[in-house]
Design a protein around this motif. Structure first.
Motif, PDB file in Angstrom:
ATOM      1  N   PHE A  80       0.682  -1.029  -0.297  1.00  7.13           N
ATOM      2  CA  PHE A  80       0.128  -0.458  -0.566  1.00  7.13           C
ATOM      3  C   PHE A  80       0.950   1.277  -0.281  1.00  7.13           C
ATOM      4  O   PHE A  80       0.227   2.357  -0.806  1.00  7.13           O
ATOM      5  CB  PHE A  80      -0.859  -0.030   1.485  1.00  7.13           C
ATOM      6  N   ARG A  81       2.167   1.247   0.579  1.00  8.96           N
ATOM      7  CA  ARG A  81       2.421   2.671   0.656  1.00  8.96           C
ATOM      8  C   ARG A  81       3.054   2.592  -0.741  1.00  8.96           C
ATOM      9  O   ARG A  81       4.092   3.640  -0.430  1.00  8.96           O
ATOM     10  CB  ARG A  81       3.987   2.187   1.775  1.00  8.96           C
ATOM     11  N   GLN A  82       3.814   1.844  -1.194  1.00 11.17           N
ATOM     12  CA  GLN A  82       3.546   1.751  -2.547  1.00 11.17           C
ATOM     13  C   GLN A  82       2.654   1.954  -4.298  1.00 11.17           C
ATOM     14  O   GLN A  82       2.723   2.105  -4.770  1.00 11.17           O
ATOM     15  CB  GLN A  82       4.814   1.099  -2.918  1.00 11.17           C
ATOM     16  N   GLY A  83       0.942   2.552  -3.024  1.00  9.24           N
ATOM     17  CA  GLY A  83       0.353   2.456  -4.252  1.00  9.24           C
ATOM     18  C   GLY A  83      -0.128   1.288  -4.957  1.00  9.24           C
ATOM     19  O   GLY A  83      -0.525   1.532  -5.548  1.00  9.24           O
ATOM     20  N   GLU A  84       0.293   0.076  -4.042  1.00  4.68           N
ATOM     21  CA  GLU A  84      -0.212  -0.918  -5.974  1.00  4.68           C
ATOM     22  C   GLU A  84      -1.366  -1.557  -3.881  1.00  4.68           C
ATOM     23  O   GLU A  84      -1.245  -2.289  -3.597  1.00  4.68           O
ATOM     24  CB  GLU A  84       0.363  -1.246  -5.352  1.00  4.68           C
ATOM     25  N   LEU A  85      -1.949  -1.196  -4.087  1.00  2.00           N
ATOM     26  CA  LEU A  85      -3.818  -1.623  -3.113  1.00  2.00           C
ATOM     27  C   LEU A  85      -3.737  -3.316  -3.896  1.00  2.00           C
ATOM     28  O   LEU A  85      -3.823  -3.565  -2.770  1.00  2.00           O
ATOM     29  CB  LEU A  85      -4.984  -0.994  -3.934  1.00  2.00           C
ATOM     30  N   ILE A  86      -4.057  -3.547  -5.051  1.00  3.12           N
ATOM     31  CA  ILE A  86      -4.476  -5.133  -4.833  1.00  3.12           C
ATOM     32  C   ILE A  86      -3.217  -6.086  -4.867  1.00  3.12           C
ATOM     33  O   ILE A  86      -3.223  -7.091  -4.052  1.00  3.12           O
ATOM     34  CB  ILE A  86      -4.402  -5.220  -6.320  1.00  3.12           C
ATOM     35  N   ASP A  87      -2.015  -5.464  -5.488  1.00  2.00           N
ATOM     36  CA  ASP A  87      -0.718  -6.641  -4.943  1.00  2.00           C
ATOM     37  C   ASP A  87      -0.624  -5.657  -3.264  1.00  2.00           C
ATOM     38  O   ASP A  87      -0.464  -7.665  -2.896  1.00  2.00           O
ATOM     39  CB  ASP A  87       0.676  -5.921  -5.429  1.00  2.00           C
ATOM     40  N   GLY A  88      -0.885  -5.489  -2.615  1.00  2.00           N
ATOM     41  CA  GLY A  88      -1.040  -5.480  -0.744  1.00  2.00           C
ATOM     42  C   GLY A  88      -2.029  -6.667  -0.487  1.00  2.00           C
ATOM     43  O   GLY A  88      -1.740  -7.402   0.874  1.00  2.00           O
ATOM     44  N   LEU A  89      -3.471  -6.630  -1.139  1.00  2.00           N
ATOM     45  CA  LEU A  89      -4.350  -7.813  -0.728  1.00  2.00           C
ATOM     46  C   LEU A  89      -4.121  -8.442  -1.273  1.00  2.00           C
ATOM     47  O   LEU A  89      -4.378 -10.152  -0.356  1.00  2.00           O
ATOM     48  CB  LEU A  89      -5.421  -7.252  -1.593  1.00  2.00           C
ATOM     49  N   VAL A  90      -3.531  -8.733  -2.556  1.00  2.00           N
ATOM     50  CA  VAL A  90      -3.050 -10.405  -2.761  1.00  2.00           C
ATOM     51  C   VAL A  90      -2.164 -11.169  -1.803  1.00  2.00           C
ATOM     52  O   VAL A  90      -1.882 -12.874  -1.703  1.00  2.00           O
ATOM     53  CB  VAL A  90      -2.574 -10.838  -4.234  1.00  2.00           C
ATOM     54  N   SER A  91      -1.359  -9.537  -1.208  1.00  2.00           N
ATOM     55  CA  SER A  91       0.011  -9.787  -0.274  1.00  2.00           C
ATOM     56  C   SER A  91      -0.746 -10.900   0.757  1.00  2.00           C
ATOM     57  O   SER A  91      -0.058 -12.015   1.376  1.00  2.00           O
ATOM     58  CB  SER A  91       1.154  -9.385  -0.733  1.00  2.00           C
ATOM     59  N   ALA A  92      -1.278 -10.136   0.912  1.00  2.00           N
ATOM     60  CA  ALA A  92      -1.657 -10.813   2.586  1.00  2.00           C
ATOM     61  C   ALA A  92      -2.498 -11.612   2.526  1.00  2.00           C
ATOM     62  O   ALA A  92      -2.574 -12.775   3.508  1.00  2.00           O
ATOM     63  CB  ALA A  92      -2.768  -9.226   2.372  1.00  2.00           C
ATOM     64  N   VAL A  93      -3.157 -11.648   1.627  1.00  2.00           N
ATOM     65  CA  VAL A  93      -4.092 -13.256   1.471  1.00  2.00           C
ATOM     66  C   VAL A  93      -3.283 -14.004   1.588  1.00  2.00           C
ATOM     67  O   VAL A  93      -3.199 -15.433   2.137  1.00  2.00           O
ATOM     68  CB  VAL A  93      -5.035 -12.684   0.021  1.00  2.00           C
ATOM     69  N   ARG A  94      -2.147 -14.499   0.494  1.00  2.00           N
ATOM     70  CA  ARG A  94      -0.754 -15.516   0.562  1.00  2.00           C
ATOM     71  C   ARG A  94      -0.574 -15.540   1.633  1.00  2.00           C
ATOM     72  O   ARG A  94      -0.314 -16.590   1.961  1.00  2.00           O
ATOM     73  CB  ARG A  94      -0.067 -15.281  -0.802  1.00  2.00           C
ATOM     74  N   VAL A  95      -0.017 -14.792   2.795  1.00  2.00           N
ATOM     75  CA  VAL A  95       0.689 -14.637   3.394  1.00  2.00           C
ATOM     76  C   VAL A  95       0.260 -15.398   4.815  1.00  2.00           C
ATOM     77  O   VAL A  95      -0.063 -16.609   5.665  1.00  2.00           O
ATOM     78  CB  VAL A  95       1.167 -13.599   4.549  1.00  2.00           C
ATOM     79  N   MET A  96      -1.215 -15.294   4.871  1.00  2.00           N
ATOM     80  CA  MET A  96      -1.948 -15.934   5.748  1.00  2.00           C
ATOM     81  C   MET A  96      -2.663 -16.634   5.589  1.00  2.00           C
ATOM     82  O   MET A  96      -2.301 -17.778   6.287  1.00  2.00           O
ATOM     83  CB  MET A  96      -3.658 -14.819   6.288  1.00  2.00           C
TER      84      MET A  96
END
Length: 147
Positions: free
Chosen positions: A124-140
């Motif tokens: 999100f800090r890099q302006g990437e909303l979907i990439d952040g959400l995808v990362s969150a889902v994968r990590v979890m």
């Protein structure tokens, strides 16, 4: 583009892209995410749900002045809430909230939810909303493990 000139719910990302949301019930004039972004999100949600047998849900929108209270009110109405995880993002307040249902709370515990929030905010800090959400889902999903 000057952010002050943008409508409520819109922002200029660090890459210079204008990102915006619409009010619930309004018809989109333009889809807020590209086909590629929607496909990435859908695949991440589907893969995580299949692997863990925990339903993953994402909400992007206004959570109100108190985002924690807003997501607490929203969570029970999400699909399969008792056996799910909700990652909620309020772009207006730049808050991320993660909740897990009572049937999966041992597997999707506070540590796992924090891992997801941390994974999301770095993108999100890099302006990437979907990439952040995808990362969150994968990590979890990786932290929850396979069934």
């Amino acid at each position: 583009m000057n952010e002050a000139d943008l409508p409520h719910g819109y922002a200029v990302t660090s890459s210079g892209r204008v990102s915006g949301v619409h009010e619930a019930g309004d018809v989109f004039k333009e889809a807020p995410f590209s086909d590629r972004e929607r496909l990435l999100m859908d695949n991440a949600l589907t893969d995580a749900t299949r692997a863990t047998k925990v339903r993953f849900n994402v909400f992007i929108g206004d959570l109100g002045a108190d985002s924690a209270a807003g997501v607490d009110a929203l969570f029970p109405a999400t699909p399969e809430a008792a056996r799910s995880v909700l990652i909620a993002v309020d772009p207006n307040t730049r808050s991320v909230e993660v909740r897990s249902g009572h049937e999966v709370a041992e597997r999707a515990n506070d540590r796992v939810c924090q891992l997801g929030a941390t994974a999301a905010t770095s993108s999100f800090r890099q302006g990437e909303l979907i990439d952040g959400l995808v990362s969150a889902v994968r990590v979890m999903a990786a932290a929850i493990g396979r069934v």
